[in-house]
Design an enzyme around this catalytic site. Sequence first.
Site, PDB file in Angstrom:
ATOM      1  N   LEU A  51       0.812  -1.211   0.000  1.00 51.24           N
ATOM      2  CA  LEU A  51       0.000   0.000   0.000  1.00 51.24           C
ATOM      3  C   LEU A  51       0.848   1.265   0.000  1.00 51.24           C
ATOM      4  O   LEU A  51       1.719   1.439   0.858  1.00 51.24           O
ATOM      5  CB  LEU A  51      -0.937   0.002   1.213  1.00 51.24           C
ATOM      6  CG  LEU A  51      -1.907   1.177   1.329  1.00 51.24           C
ATOM      7  CD1 LEU A  51      -2.889   1.169   0.169  1.00 51.24           C
ATOM      8  CD2 LEU A  51      -2.643   1.133   2.664  1.00 51.24           C
ATOM      9  N   ASP A  52       0.584   2.145  -0.966  1.00 48.80           N
ATOM     10  CA  ASP A  52       1.227   3.461  -1.082  1.00 48.80           C
ATOM     11  C   ASP A  52       2.748   3.386  -1.136  1.00 48.80           C
ATOM     12  O   ASP A  52       3.446   4.337  -0.765  1.00 48.80           O
ATOM     13  CB  ASP A  52       0.801   4.380   0.078  1.00 48.80           C
ATOM     14  CG  ASP A  52      -0.666   4.755   0.011  1.00 48.80           C
ATOM     15  OD1 ASP A  52      -1.221   4.767  -1.103  1.00 48.80           O
ATOM     16  OD2 ASP A  52      -1.265   5.010   1.075  1.00 48.80           O
TER      17      ASP A  52
END
Length: 287
Positions: free
Chosen positions: A230-231
Site C-alpha cells: 500500500l502506497d
Amino acid sequence: MKTLKPQTAIIRIVCPDQKGLVARFAGFLANHGLNILDSEDHGEDGGFFQRITVDTAEIDIPIAMFENLLAKECAGINGTCEVLHAHHPKRIAIFVSQESHCLYELLIERERGDLPGNIDLIISNHRELESIAKYFKIKFFHFPIDGARNRKKQENLEIALLKSRGIDLVVLARYMQVLSPKFVRTFHGRIINVHHSFLPAFPGRKPYAQAYARGVKFIGATAHYVTETLDDGPYICQETAPCTHRDTPADLQSKGRRVEQLALLRAVTAHLEGRLFVSGGKRVIEL
C-alpha cells in the site's frame, strides 16, 4: 501525443546499457525510412532508457513488420521495446469513490482535448458521482463493495470488464479501496494512484486536522504507480503548496485537493505520452 500528426509514433526502448546504443537505434530507424523528430535517453544503474518520436510517413515496410523487427533488434541485446501510435490513443478507466475533484480535473482536460488518451469508463463503489459520468457522456459502472463479503467477486467482475474493453491504464482518482494483489498483478505498471503526502507523519482519517495542529508550512500530494504494498509504489511526481498560520484545517484540505489534482493529471499525462520508465522497481525516470 495530442499534438502529434497521425503518422507519428513514439518508440520506448529499455535494455542493458552499453556503448553505441543511440547510434545503433538511430541507424536502425533511418534504414527503414523513419525520421527522428525528438529523442531522449538516460543511462542509470546499468540500464538504458530511450524515448524516440518518429515520423512514419515514409516507412518502407508495413508498420507491424517494423515493430517485429524492432522487437528482435531489442531482444538481441536483452532489451524490450514498445511503440505508441498517435492515431491509437490509450484507453483509460477511472476508479472513484465519493470525492469528485480529481475526476473533474481529468474530465475537463479531456473536454479541452488536452488529455492524450480516451476515458472509456468510470467505475465506482458508490453512486454519488454517476451524474458526473452521465453529464460527460461516459459509461458508469457501479460495483458496491461490502468488505470481505463480496470484494473478491466484485474485483473479478471489474477485471473482466476492463479486459473486455481493452483498458490500457487504470487511474485511481481518490478511490478509497485497497486493490487486491491479483488486481495489481493483472494491471502491473498500469495503475496510477494519488494521495496526500502526509504519510506516514499524519495517518488516519483526519490528516489535515493533524497537520494544522502541528503547524505545517507545506502540504503536498504524491502520484505513484500502484504495487501490492500500500502506497509504496514508484513515485511519479509530487506537488506542494505553502501554508501559513492563517490557514484553517478546511483551507489546508482545499489546498490539498488542488495539489492532488495537479499531481494526478501530470502523472497520467506523462504515462500516456510514454515518458515514464521504472528503474530498479522504485525510481521513475521521466523522459
